[in-house]
Design a protein around this motif. Structure first.
Motif, mmCIF file in Angstrom:
data_model
loop_
_atom_site.group_PDB
_atom_site.id
_atom_site.type_symbol
_atom_site.label_atom_id
_atom_site.label_comp_id
_atom_site.label_asym_id
_atom_site.label_seq_id
_atom_site.Cartn_x
_atom_site.Cartn_y
_atom_site.Cartn_z
ATOM 1 N N GLU A 54 0.816 -1.218 0.000
ATOM 2 C CA GLU A 54 0.000 0.000 0.000
ATOM 3 C C GLU A 54 0.848 1.265 0.000
ATOM 4 O OE1 GLU A 54 -2.369 -0.602 3.441
ATOM 5 O OE2 GLU A 54 -3.749 -2.019 2.456
ATOM 6 N N HIS A 55 2.029 1.185 0.565
ATOM 7 C CA HIS A 55 2.928 2.339 0.603
ATOM 8 C C HIS A 55 3.817 2.437 -0.632
ATOM 9 C CE1 HIS A 55 1.802 2.497 4.885
ATOM 10 N NE2 HIS A 55 2.261 3.734 4.865
ATOM 11 N N GLY A 56 3.650 1.536 -1.570
ATOM 12 C CA GLY A 56 4.466 1.562 -2.774
ATOM 13 C C GLY A 56 5.903 1.146 -2.539
ATOM 14 N N ALA A 57 6.135 0.461 -1.434
ATOM 15 C CA ALA A 57 7.476 -0.027 -1.105
ATOM 16 C C ALA A 57 7.580 -1.505 -1.467
ATOM 17 C CB ALA A 57 7.762 0.175 0.381
ATOM 18 N N THR A 58 8.752 -2.077 -1.279
ATOM 19 C CA THR A 58 8.943 -3.504 -1.504
ATOM 20 C C THR A 58 9.583 -4.129 -0.275
ATOM 21 O OG1 THR A 58 11.069 -3.087 -2.590
ATOM 22 C CG2 THR A 58 9.138 -3.313 -4.008
ATOM 23 N N SER A 59 9.346 -5.407 -0.105
ATOM 24 C CA SER A 59 9.936 -6.148 1.014
ATOM 25 C C SER A 59 11.398 -6.463 0.722
ATOM 26 C CB SER A 59 9.176 -7.452 1.243
ATOM 27 O OG SER A 59 9.895 -8.326 2.102
ATOM 28 N N ASN A 60 12.255 -6.287 1.729
ATOM 29 C CA ASN A 60 13.649 -6.698 1.546
ATOM 30 C C ASN A 60 13.912 -8.111 2.067
ATOM 31 O OD1 ASN A 60 13.489 -5.961 4.241
ATOM 32 N ND2 ASN A 60 14.813 -4.170 4.024
ATOM 33 N N PHE A 61 12.892 -8.742 2.656
ATOM 34 C CA PHE A 61 13.027 -10.127 3.097
ATOM 35 C C PHE A 61 12.613 -11.104 1.998
ATOM 36 C CE2 PHE A 61 13.088 -10.249 7.987
ATOM 37 C CZ PHE A 61 13.841 -9.095 8.061
ATOM 38 N N LEU A 62 11.521 -10.794 1.299
ATOM 39 C CA LEU A 62 10.970 -11.713 0.313
ATOM 40 C C LEU A 62 11.990 -11.970 -0.801
ATOM 41 C CD1 LEU A 62 8.516 -13.327 -0.693
ATOM 42 C CD2 LEU A 62 7.762 -11.259 -1.885
ATOM 43 N N GLY A 63 12.399 -13.225 -0.924
ATOM 44 C CA GLY A 63 13.367 -13.608 -1.939
ATOM 45 C C GLY A 63 14.808 -13.466 -1.525
ATOM 46 N N TYR A 64 15.068 -12.894 -0.345
ATOM 47 C CA TYR A 64 16.451 -12.710 0.103
ATOM 48 C C TYR A 64 17.072 -14.080 0.389
ATOM 49 C CZ TYR A 64 20.396 -11.224 2.984
ATOM 50 O OH TYR A 64 21.652 -11.033 3.510
ATOM 51 N N MET A 65 18.083 -14.435 -0.378
ATOM 52 C CA MET A 65 18.733 -15.733 -0.267
ATOM 53 C C MET A 65 17.695 -16.860 -0.316
ATOM 54 S SD MET A 65 21.725 -14.871 2.548
ATOM 55 C CE MET A 65 22.498 -16.483 2.368
ATOM 56 N N GLY A 66 16.621 -16.610 -1.073
ATOM 57 C CA GLY A 66 15.580 -17.611 -1.233
ATOM 58 C C GLY A 66 14.508 -17.611 -0.165
ATOM 59 N N TYR A 67 14.515 -16.624 0.737
ATOM 60 C CA TYR A 67 13.511 -16.612 1.803
ATOM 61 C C TYR A 67 12.123 -16.430 1.187
ATOM 62 C CZ TYR A 67 11.177 -15.749 6.197
ATOM 63 O OH TYR A 67 10.325 -15.850 7.273
ATOM 64 N N PRO A 68 11.115 -17.228 1.626
ATOM 65 C CA PRO A 68 9.848 -17.286 0.891
ATOM 66 C C PRO A 68 8.739 -16.356 1.384
ATOM 67 C CG PRO A 68 9.927 -19.069 2.480
ATOM 68 C CD PRO A 68 11.234 -18.332 2.606
ATOM 69 N N ALA A 69 9.006 -15.434 2.304
ATOM 70 C CA ALA A 69 7.931 -14.628 2.865
ATOM 71 C C ALA A 69 8.376 -13.185 3.061
ATOM 72 C CB ALA A 69 7.461 -15.228 4.184
ATOM 73 N N THR A 70 7.409 -12.325 3.422
ATOM 74 C CA THR A 70 7.687 -10.911 3.654
ATOM 75 C C THR A 70 8.262 -10.673 5.044
ATOM 76 O OG1 THR A 70 5.962 -10.212 2.126
ATOM 77 C CG2 THR A 70 6.595 -8.629 3.824
ATOM 78 N N LEU A 71 7.788 -11.445 6.021
ATOM 79 C CA LEU A 71 8.216 -11.295 7.405
ATOM 80 C C LEU A 71 8.788 -12.602 7.931
ATOM 81 C CD1 LEU A 71 5.044 -9.506 8.863
ATOM 82 C CD2 LEU A 71 7.135 -8.400 8.014
ATOM 83 N N CYS A 72 9.577 -12.492 8.977
ATOM 84 C CA CYS A 72 9.891 -13.645 9.810
ATOM 85 C C CYS A 72 8.947 -13.585 11.008
ATOM 86 C CB CYS A 72 11.341 -13.618 10.294
ATOM 87 S SG CYS A 72 12.573 -13.736 8.980
#
Length: 278
Positions: A54-72
């Motif tokens: 909604e804020h027009g931002a992107t997640s820095n977790f999603l896809g990081y070294m294959g991580y499959p989600a937005t949050l831990c």
């Protein structure tokens, strides 16, 4: 894990990181609100993901070294890197650490909080104790960053706070995971320890931005990683708490980029006044 060198930011770059920090904070608050009995940790992740989008931002977790989600989303005995799942259903009294971040115009924010399903009144006394101690030791580390000359003074302040104020938890101070530099990448130099060492570490300079993120358990500090190669749990089954803020130090002072008030309220007890750039 970390980038090759310490990146010094301009004031305008720190301002952009502040925007990323506030999106990160909003996402964590939405995720925390989703931590209700019967919700899954995937529901919690989805709540945070919606805010970032909604804020027009992107997640820095999603896809990081294959991580499959937005949050831990790390529940009870999970220290860090809990992968959200429809199979993990929250119940009253669960302790949940939520870690996430956002990217705005190429600049990163990163933060973590610990919350209780059903509110603090539903939590076990020892769980409240470890979460409160983890959070306050983080603020002690942030206060140290405001006046320190070298990075490793931060870890000394964190461990020192625990030893003085919560000595029964000292054995649960996690050393296997650390804070880090942040800016144009999520994980950069310098490494920011959560415990005291003899070395001094890199010299602190204006333009540095770091993540300070202690973790404590109600038991011991030993951990093991599950077969998914992400989820890290306590070896003894004790519960864990994780708190984190992104903090910048500029020519006029420090600014907690992921705290709405810049850290003013919580740093006041340490005699530290954060200095916003806006």
């Amino acid at each position: 894990m970390f980038g090759p060198k310490i990146e010094l930011k301009t004031d305008d770059q720190i301002r952009t990181m502040r925007r990323a920090g506030l999106v990160t904070r909003a996402a964590l608050e939405a995720a925390a609100a989703a931590c209700v009995p019967g919700a899954t940790t995937e529901d919690v992740d989805a709540a945070g993901a919606r805010v970032i989008e909604e804020h027009g931002a992107t997640s820095n977790f999603l896809g990081y070294m294959g991580y499959p989600a937005t949050l831990c989303v790390s529940v009870n005995d999970v220290i860090v890197h809990g992968i959200p799942s429809d199979d993990i259903v929250l119940k009253e009294g669960d302790m949940v650490s939520i870690d996430g971040g956002a990217i705005v115009d190429g600049w990163h924010g990163d933060s973590a909080i610990t919350v209780f399903v059903g509110g603090r009144e539903a939590a076990r006394k020892q769980d409240l104790r470890v979460s409160d101690a983890t959070e306050e030791s983080m603020w002690a580390g942030i206060a140290a960053f405001s006046r320190a000359k070298h990075i490793d003074e931060i870890g000394a302040a964190i461990e020192g706070w625990v030893l003085e104020n919560a000595p029964e938890l000292e054995g649960g101070l996690i050393e296997d995971f650390t804070g880090h530099g942040i800016g144009s990448q999520m994980h950069m130099e310098p490494e920011v320890l959560n415990y005291a060492v003899k070395k001094r570490g890199p010299k602190i300079k204006p333009g540095m931005a770091i993540c300070i993120e202690p973790m404590l358990t109600t038991g011991g500090a030993d951990s093991r990683t599950l077969d998914d190669e992400w989820t890290v749990v306590t070896a003894d089954g004790s519960r864990a708490s994780h708190w984190e803020h992104t903090v910048a130090r500029h020519a006029k002072g420090i600014w907690v980029l992921t705290a709405p008030d810049g850290g003013r309220e919580r740093l006041a007890r340490y005699g530290v006044e954060p200095v916003p750039l806006d």
